[in-house]
Design a protein around this motif. Structure first.
Motif, PDB file in Angstrom:
ATOM      1  N   ASP A   1       0.611   4.116   1.719  1.00  0.00           N
ATOM      2  CA  ASP A   1       0.779   4.553   2.969  1.00  0.00           C
ATOM      3  C   ASP A   1       1.895   3.807   3.655  1.00  0.00           C
ATOM      4  OD1 ASP A   1      -1.004   6.468   2.813  1.00  0.00           O
ATOM      5  OD2 ASP A   1      -2.444   5.465   4.029  1.00  0.00           O
ATOM      6  N   ASP A   2       1.963   2.563   3.283  1.00  0.00           N
ATOM      7  CA  ASP A   2       3.232   1.568   4.044  1.00  0.00           C
ATOM      8  C   ASP A   2       4.544   2.171   3.353  1.00  0.00           C
ATOM      9  OD1 ASP A   2       1.275   0.258   5.328  1.00  0.00           O
ATOM     10  OD2 ASP A   2       1.065  -1.345   4.004  1.00  0.00           O
TER      11      ASP A   2
ATOM     12  N   LYS B   1       0.781  -1.131   0.111  1.00  0.00           N
ATOM     13  CA  LYS B   1      -0.004   0.074   0.112  1.00  0.00           C
ATOM     14  C   LYS B   1       0.967   1.216   0.098  1.00  0.00           C
ATOM     15  CE  LYS B   1      -3.314  -2.485   2.626  1.00  0.00           C
ATOM     16  NZ  LYS B   1      -3.879  -2.779   3.993  1.00  0.00           N
TER      17      LYS B   1
ATOM     18  N   LEU C   1       5.421   5.074   2.407  1.00  0.00           N
ATOM     19  CA  LEU C   1       5.542   6.230   3.105  1.00  0.00           C
ATOM     20  C   LEU C   1       6.118   6.173   4.598  1.00  0.00           C
ATOM     21  CD1 LEU C   1       2.780   8.411   1.826  1.00  0.00           C
ATOM     22  CD2 LEU C   1       5.041   8.514   1.049  1.00  0.00           C
TER      23      LEU C   1
END
Length: 100
Positions: free
Chosen positions: A80-81, A78, A83
């Motif tokens: 977000d992961d 993902k 980041l």
């Protein structure tokens, strides 16, 4: 001169121990316990992507403690992961740079 074992930095605790030996500080001095757990999880996922085509196996579940997947499922990377991992790596890099 310090002997650095092959792939040492792919093993979170081994990498941290080496920095402690060299700089008297390691990951637990620079990261929160949550960040260390996230780093371990992301490195386990990297291992799955590299060696198992992203397919979850029992070894992954045992080493990562990740209960969001079942054996045989393919992990999903993902944004977000990514980041979060980049943020953690940045913290480590800044601290190592300051010490050397």
């Amino acid at each position: 001169r310090v002997n650095i074992p092959f792939n040492c930095f792919q093993r979170i605790q081994d990498g941290s121990n080496l920095w402690k030996e060299l700089l008297s500080e390691g990951y637990d001095d620079w990261l929160t316990s949550t960040q260390i757990q996230q780093l371990k999880l992301f490195f386990q996922r990297r291992h799955l992507l590299q060696h198992c085509e992203g397919m979850v196996d029992d070894k992954y579940i045992q080493k990562s403690g990740d209960s969001s997947y079942q054996i045989g499922q393919r992990i999903v990377v993902k944004p977000d992961d990514v980041l979060v991992l980049v943020t953690i790596i940045d913290i480590l890099a800044k601290n190592i740079r300051e010490k050397i």
